[in-house]
Scaffold this motif. Sequence first.
Motif, short mmCIF file in Angstrom:
data_model
loop_
_atom_site.label_atom_id
_atom_site.label_comp_id
_atom_site.label_asym_id
_atom_site.label_seq_id
_atom_site.Cartn_x
_atom_site.Cartn_y
_atom_site.Cartn_z
N TRP A 88 0.63 -1.25 5.68
CA TRP A 88 -0.02 -2.49 5.06
C TRP A 88 0.81 -3.52 5.05
N TYR A 89 2.03 -3.36 4.86
CA TYR A 89 2.84 -4.63 4.70
C TYR A 89 3.20 -5.25 6.29
N HIS A 90 3.26 -4.56 7.06
CA HIS A 90 3.35 -4.85 8.70
C HIS A 90 2.14 -5.13 9.36
N HIS A 91 1.04 -5.21 8.73
CA HIS A 91 -0.29 -5.62 9.42
C HIS A 91 -0.56 -4.52 10.35
N LYS A 92 -0.45 -3.32 10.14
CA LYS A 92 -0.92 -2.32 11.00
C LYS A 92 -2.21 -1.72 10.67
N ILE A 93 -2.80 -1.88 9.48
CA ILE A 93 -4.09 -1.43 9.08
C ILE A 93 -5.23 -2.24 9.32
N ALA A 94 -6.36 -1.65 9.97
CA ALA A 94 -7.29 -2.60 10.31
C ALA A 94 -8.21 -2.84 8.85
N ASN A 95 -8.82 -3.98 8.73
CA ASN A 95 -9.54 -4.32 7.58
C ASN A 95 -8.89 -3.82 6.34
N PRO A 96 -7.69 -4.21 6.13
CA PRO A 96 -6.93 -3.93 5.07
C PRO A 96 -7.26 -4.19 3.61
N PRO A 97 -7.04 -3.78 2.53
CA PRO A 97 -7.45 -3.97 1.23
C PRO A 97 -6.47 -5.35 0.88
N ALA A 98 -6.86 -5.89 -0.12
CA ALA A 98 -6.26 -7.18 -0.47
C ALA A 98 -4.76 -7.03 -0.93
N THR A 99 -4.51 -5.95 -1.77
CA THR A 99 -3.25 -5.68 -2.42
C THR A 99 -2.43 -4.22 -1.99
N VAL A 100 -1.23 -4.46 -2.29
CA VAL A 100 -0.49 -3.03 -1.87
C VAL A 100 -1.18 -2.18 -2.74
N ALA A 101 -1.32 -2.47 -4.02
CA ALA A 101 -1.74 -1.53 -4.89
C ALA A 101 -3.13 -0.64 -4.50
N GLU A 102 -3.82 -1.24 -3.98
CA GLU A 102 -5.20 -0.84 -3.39
C GLU A 102 -5.12 0.18 -2.30
N ILE A 103 -4.18 -0.12 -1.20
CA ILE A 103 -3.97 0.89 -0.37
C ILE A 103 -3.10 1.96 -0.72
#
Length: 503
Positions: free
Chosen positions: A263-278
Motif C-alpha cells: 500500500w505504501y509503495h502504491h503497488k495495490i490496485a484500487n487501494p483503500p484510503a488508509t493503511v489501517a484499512e489495508i
Amino acid sequence: MRFTTSLAALALALAPLSAHAADEKKKDDAAAAAAPVPPPNVSVTKHKGSFGGQSIAYTATTGETYLTDKDDKPVAAIFATSYVKDGGDPKTRPITFLYNGGPGSGSLWLHMGAFGPKRVVLPDGKDDGAPPYPVVDNPESLLDVTDLVFIDPVGTGFSHTLGGKEPKDYWGVSADAKSIAEFIRIWLNDNGRWASPKYIGGESYGTTRSVALINELEGSYNDVAVNGIILISTILDFGAAAEAQGNEMPYILNLPSMATTAWYHHKIANPPATVAEIAAQARAFAIGPYAAALLKGNQLGAEERASVRAELARLTGLSEAFVDNANLRVSPGRFYKELLRDRGQVIGRLDTRYTGVDYDKAGEEPDNDPSFYGIDAAYTSAINSYVRGDLKLKTDRHYVTIGGVSNWDWKLADQRGRDGEVYVNVAPYLGKALRENSGLRVFVGQGWYDFATPFFGAEYSLNRPGFDPSRISFHYYDAGHMMYVRPDDLRKLSADIRAFIRG
C-alpha cells in the motif's frame, strides 16, 4: 614429497610455540583475574531542559554499576545513564528503565533517538550519509513525567565483565534478564527509589528482555512490583516467527505487513484510503482463507488455490505467477527483492519505507538492509560524542552499538526438553504477571512497516488465553521498527507513552 615434508617440519616447529602461547594466555588470564578491580567509572553532571512543555532541572549520572558474586567480588560492570529530576519526590515520581534489543545491542537507539534529553537528527526515510550528524535538544524526552535509566547489558555499550568472569555467562534469555534485574535492585537501593512507581521498557529483543525481566522481578517472593511494561516493536514468540519448512505461522503473521508495505509503495490496485484499512483486510484474509489454505497443504483444491492466489497477489502487490511459484508462501527476503524489482529497488527490513539499490536486479534477496545502513553511523557518532562530551565520561573503551554477543542461549531457565526441542516463547511470563499483579499495565507500540517484528505477530502473541486485554493497549505508527526516526511518530510515541505513564 619435498613440499609435504616441509609442511610436516613447519608443523613440528610451530607446535611448541603454540603450546607456549596457550600457556602464556592462561597466565595472562589468571593475572587479570587476580588483579585488583578499579572502582566504577562514573560521571555526574547537572543540566536543564524543556520536556513536554515543562522546564526541568535534572542530574545525569553516566557510568558503571558493578554486579558481584556470592563472595561480593565484582564480576560485571553494567554501563547505564540515569536522568533524575532535581527535587522530585521519590515516593511519587516514576522511574523508567529502558534498553534496546539485538540481543547484543546497546541502548543508544532509544537513548539518542527517542527518549533521552538529546537526540540525533536523521533525514526520514533516507540514508544518513556522512557526518556531521546534529545532536539537538529533545523536547519529546519523557523527563516531564518520569526519571529515566538507559541500560546497556553485558557485551553492549561500555558494559563488560570483570575479574576473569566469562561474558558468555550473561548471554542468554534468562541469564541476561537476571543481570538486568540485579542491576535494577542495586539502582533502587543506591538511589532510594523502592517506593517509586516503576516502569520497564525495551525495543525489539528488548521486548523479549522486558517479559523475561518481569518474571525475574515479580516471579518470586522477593518481588520488585512494576506498574507498567513498555513494548516497542514486539517479539515474544520466536517459534511462531521461525522461518522453517513446515511452519506456516510466519506466512500468516507476515502477510499484513506485506499488505501495508505494498500500500505504501502504491503497488495495490484500487487501494483503500488508509493503511489501517489495508491492514484490516489483510488480517481478515490471513487468519481466514489464507490460513485454511496453508493448513490444507497438498489437499488444497485447484479452485480454492486460484482464489487464494488472486487475493494474496492483490494484497502483496506481487504477480499471481510469483506467488504461485512460491507455493503461496512468500518469504520476507523474497518480498524485499521482488516488490520493487521493476523499479530497480529493494526495500528495507526494519522499515520497508526505505529503499536501496543492489549490485544488480537479479537474485532472490537484497544485498543489505537499506533501513539499517541508512541510520547506523549517525547513532554511533551521536552516543560517543554526547557521552564523552556533554556527560563528561572519560573512558578508553569502545562503545558496542550492536553485535557484541554470540552463541545466545535461547533456552529459558524453567523450560524442559532438549535443546533442539525448545519453543522460545516468553509471552506466558507476561500473562502470569498480569494475573498476579492487578496494577500492571502493558503498552504495545508497533510500526506498520516493520518486518523485524511484524505488528500482527505482536497481536497474535498477546491475544492468547491467559491475558487480560483490558490492560494491554496497542498503538500504531506510520513508520517501521524504529518509528521514532519519523518526526511525527516520535511526537506521537512520546505523547502516547506520557499518557500511559500518567494513566
